[in-house]
Each structure stands twice: as C-alpha cells, then as structure tokens.
Design an enzyme around this catalytic site. Structure first.
Site, PDB file in Angstrom:
ATOM      1  N   GLY A 211       0.747  -1.190  -0.067  1.00 48.89           N
ATOM      2  CA  GLY A 211      -0.032   0.100   0.014  1.00 48.89           C
ATOM      3  C   GLY A 211       0.815   1.370   0.168  1.00 48.89           C
ATOM      4  O   GLY A 211       1.724   1.359  -0.720  1.00 48.89           O
ATOM      5  N   ILE A 212       0.569   2.187   0.822  1.00 51.01           N
ATOM      6  CA  ILE A 212       0.956   3.565   0.879  1.00 51.01           C
ATOM      7  C   ILE A 212       1.588   3.739   2.395  1.00 51.01           C
ATOM      8  O   ILE A 212       0.832   3.512   3.358  1.00 51.01           O
ATOM      9  CB  ILE A 212       0.279   4.633   0.625  1.00 51.01           C
ATOM     10  CG1 ILE A 212       0.850   5.850   0.157  1.00 51.01           C
ATOM     11  CG2 ILE A 212      -1.333   4.566   1.214  1.00 51.01           C
ATOM     12  CD1 ILE A 212      -0.309   7.145  -0.064  1.00 51.01           C
ATOM     13  N   GLY A 213       2.495   4.476   2.519  1.00 46.88           N
ATOM     14  CA  GLY A 213       2.956   4.974   3.943  1.00 46.88           C
ATOM     15  C   GLY A 213       4.352   4.557   3.955  1.00 46.88           C
ATOM     16  O   GLY A 213       5.169   4.186   3.249  1.00 46.88           O
ATOM     17  N   GLU A 234      -4.549  -3.335  -4.648  1.00 48.98           N
ATOM     18  CA  GLU A 234      -5.702  -2.463  -4.693  1.00 48.98           C
ATOM     19  C   GLU A 234      -5.096  -0.961  -4.943  1.00 48.98           C
ATOM     20  O   GLU A 234      -5.573   0.118  -5.324  1.00 48.98           O
ATOM     21  CB  GLU A 234      -6.396  -2.642  -3.383  1.00 48.98           C
ATOM     22  CG  GLU A 234      -5.563  -2.288  -2.221  1.00 48.98           C
ATOM     23  CD  GLU A 234      -6.454  -2.814  -0.768  1.00 48.98           C
ATOM     24  OE1 GLU A 234      -7.261  -3.711  -1.119  1.00 48.98           O
ATOM     25  OE2 GLU A 234      -6.184  -2.352   0.295  1.00 48.98           O
ATOM     26  N   GLY A 332      -8.924  -4.314   2.091  1.00 45.57           N
ATOM     27  CA  GLY A 332      -8.745  -5.472   1.393  1.00 45.57           C
ATOM     28  C   GLY A 332      -7.998  -6.512   1.795  1.00 45.57           C
ATOM     29  O   GLY A 332      -7.250  -7.176   1.189  1.00 45.57           O
TER      30      GLY A 332
END
Length: 432
Positions: A211-213, A234, A332
């Site tokens: 994901g992000i971060g 996702e 998700g």
C-alpha cells in the site's frame, strides 16, 4: 463523437432527491464541486436524509459534519482521517465490508443508489473516459445509480483498464481542480528493519500487493536487488514507482495481465498520476477484479504485505479499530491474505512495529475490548516486526504464543510470557 453538453454543478445535483444514497469517487478524486453544490442545497432547505458511500476520501468532508445532522449521513466503506472524529462521535458511520464486496453491495441492490458522483478524464476520440485514480467501486456505482453525474477534469489521468462511454452520464460538469496528492513518507529506522525482514520473504518473480506509507516505502528500499517483480494491488504509490524506474518491477512472470501493473485506486505524488496517464503498462480496474481472491491467486508467488493495529498471542489481527474507536476499515486485507495463500508459492505477511510511537505494545495477550478482527487467526501466516518474522500457519495456540513472544519488544516479553502461562497453564513452558 457528438458534442458534449455541460451543465453547472448546481444544475447537476438538482436531480438528487431527499433520501437518496450517493456514491462518491474517492481517495484523491472526490468530486468536491458536486459536494459543495449539495451543501448549498442543504443550507437552502431543499434536500435532506442523504446517505454518502465511498472509500476513504481526501479533503473536506461536510457529508460527515455535525452541521448537517439529519441532512447528510456519511456511511463510508473506510474511515479516513477527515471523518474519523465524526464517525466515533456518531455523526457519521461506517459499513464493515471487504473492499472486494463494495461493488456487490451496489450491483445486487444491497445499497440502492440514487446518484453516482464521480470525476473522470476528458474523453478520448472514441468517447471513452477514465476514472483515473479512483476506479474502485465507481464502475458498479455508475452502472447501478438512478442518476449518473461526471465531473470532467483535465487533471484526472486517462488510465487504461476499465473505461466508461461518456454518453453513459446524465450530466457532465467541468472542473479543473487539481487532484489531492500525498507526499512521500520517509521510513523510520524501525520501518527499515521491518522492511528488511519482509524483503527476505519476497522471492524473485513475486507479484506484490503493498500500500502507501512509510512501511511500504521502507520495503521498497529493500527490494532493489530483486528481479522481475510484478504488481497486482488495490493501490500503489511512489515507492513502487521507484522500483519501476530501476527495472526491478517488470511483471514478466505474471500469468494474468503479464507485464502490466494492476491497481484499483491511487494516492501519491503528481508524478504517480502522470505515470499512469495514457500508459499501456498500467491497468486501473474494477475492485471486483482487483480484489477477488480467486483472481489474485491466478498469479504465482503472490506476496501480500499488510499492516495491523495490534496482534494477540493467538494471531488474531486487528487492523480497523483501537478498541471500540474506529480508525480505518476492513479494507482489502483479507482479500489479499486469502488470495496470496491460494497462490502457487504465495506468501502473506502482516507487518507492524512492536510498539506504537508512544510505547504502547502492539503484540498483546488479548485484543482490546471492542477491537475488530480483520484477519482471523486461521488465515494468518507470517507476522513481521523489527525483531524478526514468524510463520503462524499450521501452528497451535501455544506455539503461536511462543513465536510471537520472540518478535515482541524485548521489554514486553516477560509480561506476554506471564499472560501466556496464565492462559495455557504450566505446560506452556515446555512448548518449543
């Protein structure tokens, strides 16, 4: 393609009726010009009892504001920072749902949409528009809603994948407001250690979900020596972009969408948005496809990396709340945990620091009262902290407790062992 007719935002939202459920395109691409027009109608006393549905959103969120109690009611599929306080105060709400199922709520009539309000790119020569950075469940929303409203914005990238004919929409509104961006988050020393342990579990040729971060960024910095990685996720952000530039991500070992980067929504820098614009190597697709565990599993060596708020000694993963206080959502996570588990040579990881920034343990004897179990212990495989990685799959409760003790913060281990002894009895000490 016939000449397009545009209307004002106020004219478009005049079609929204009291009691309607409304879908908003989400994350970086919220159609704020339409939301603002609904605010004007609300203040004029023209509409009430509107229900808003979306993934997490960036920017102002008047649809959750106490000012509009009884007029707007936010019921998102994910709780972002802009609505978190109002959700926990009861002015807004949250629908627990796997992201893969959000579209099904619309398509089956579980949520009957009065309006779909989305942002799209300018149409191409064939009259097709792209949802750009926010495909997610917006395709299903446009299919299902009584009224379909599109904000045509030149800042929305034209991303290939799932496109929509522009003449599908009942109303078109012009706007050129820039999309929201998210700056690259520098990983901490702890993040880098966690990233290193995760990277050791990533095989060459793996297909990644991340994901992000700061933690995904830390993982990305540790994958520079890997070869032929793929992406089916996702969402992705700038950390993935750096690996693409370095040739680490090629996608050539994917069995489906070979050579393509597949995602459903994005939040990152303007460079990320420019990268997907008219890029045939990127497919932005319906969440029904991207997050379907059976679709995910068709690629070999799927490697999912997700985060957690806390993990108990049996492997239960809370990732959506802090006790009873909602923090994010189911998302998700389980879609990809199960997809990776079904994939040939797949690996699923839950990665977290052993403690919060304030020193609160994240590996705990039991989850806090009211905490949500996002990934059940029966689905958990690898748990990763800065102190190492352990595989819980196929392990008994006592074996799991012993393994999790080994990657907890050293100052927490004595208390955790005492809790395990109280739970499992004196035989716990003999488990190795």
């Amino acid at each position: 393609m016939k000449e397009l007719r545009y209307v004002s935002a106020d004219e478009a939202v005049a079609s929204v009726m009291s009691g309607d459920h409304i879908h908003l395109s989400s994350v970086a691409s919220v159609p704020h010009i339409l939301v603002d027009a609904l605010v004007r109608r609300a203040r004029a006393g023209e509409v009430e009892d509107l229900h808003f549905h979306h993934f997490h959103t960036e920017g102002d969120a008047p649809y959750s504001d106490p000012e509009f109690e009884g007029i707007f009611f936010e019921q998102g599929f994910f709780v972002g920072p802009n609505v978190r306080a109002n959700v926990n105060a009861g002015y807004a709400d949250y629908i627990p749902v796997h992201l893969s199922d959000t579209q099904r709520l619309y398509r089956t009539g579980g949520i009957r949409l009065g309006a779909a309000m989305v942002q799209v790119s300018p149409p191409d020569a064939d009259g097709m528009v792209s949802l750009g950075t926010s495909v997610d469940s917006s395709i299903a929303a446009v299919e299902s809603a009584r009224v379909k409203i599109a904000v045509v914005n030149p800042n929305v990238p034209f991303a290939y994948g799932d496109l929509i004919p522009v003449d599908t929409f009942d109303f078109l509104v012009k706007d050129d407001t820039p999309l929201f961006t998210k700056a690259y988050t520098e990983p901490s020393a702890t993040d880098i250690m966690i990233g290193r342990h995760c990277a050791a579990l990533v095989q060459d040729g793996a297909c990644l979900q991340m994901g992000i971060g700061s933690l995904p960024n830390a993982l990305a910095t540790q994958l520079n020596g890997h070869k032929d990685l793929g992406i089916h996720t996702e969402m992705f952000a700038d950390g993935v972009l750096e690996l693409i530039k370095k040739g680490v991500i090629t996608g050539r070992n994917k069995r489906i969408d070979t050579g393509k980067i597949v995602a459903s929504f994005l939040l990152g820098s303007g460079e990320v948005y420019s990268f997907i614009d008219h890029n045939p190597d990127v497919l932005m697709k319906d969440i029904k496809y991207v997050n379907d565990p059976w679709t995910i599993a068709r690629n070999p060596r799927v490697t999912s990396i997700n985060s957690a708020v806390e993990v108990d000694l049996t492997g239960q993963v809370c990732a959506d709340s802090i006790g009873t206080r909602m923090f994010s959502g189911t998302g998700g996570q389980l879609d990809f945990v199960r997809g990776a588990a079904m994939s040939e040579e797949g690996v699923s990881m839950i990665a977290l620091s052993s403690r919060t920034a304030k020193g609160v343990p994240k590996i705990v004897p039991t989850l806090r009262l009211g905490a949500g179990v996002v990934t059940p212990r029966a689905d958990v495989h690898w748990i990763v902290t800065e102190y190492g990685a352990v595989d819980l799959w196929g392990k008994s409760l006592q074996e799991r407790a012993r393994l999790l003790l080994s990657i907890a913060h050293p100052d927490d281990r004595e208390g955790l062992e005492r809790a395990a002894f109280e739970r499992f009895g004196p035989h716990f000490h003999s488990v190795r």
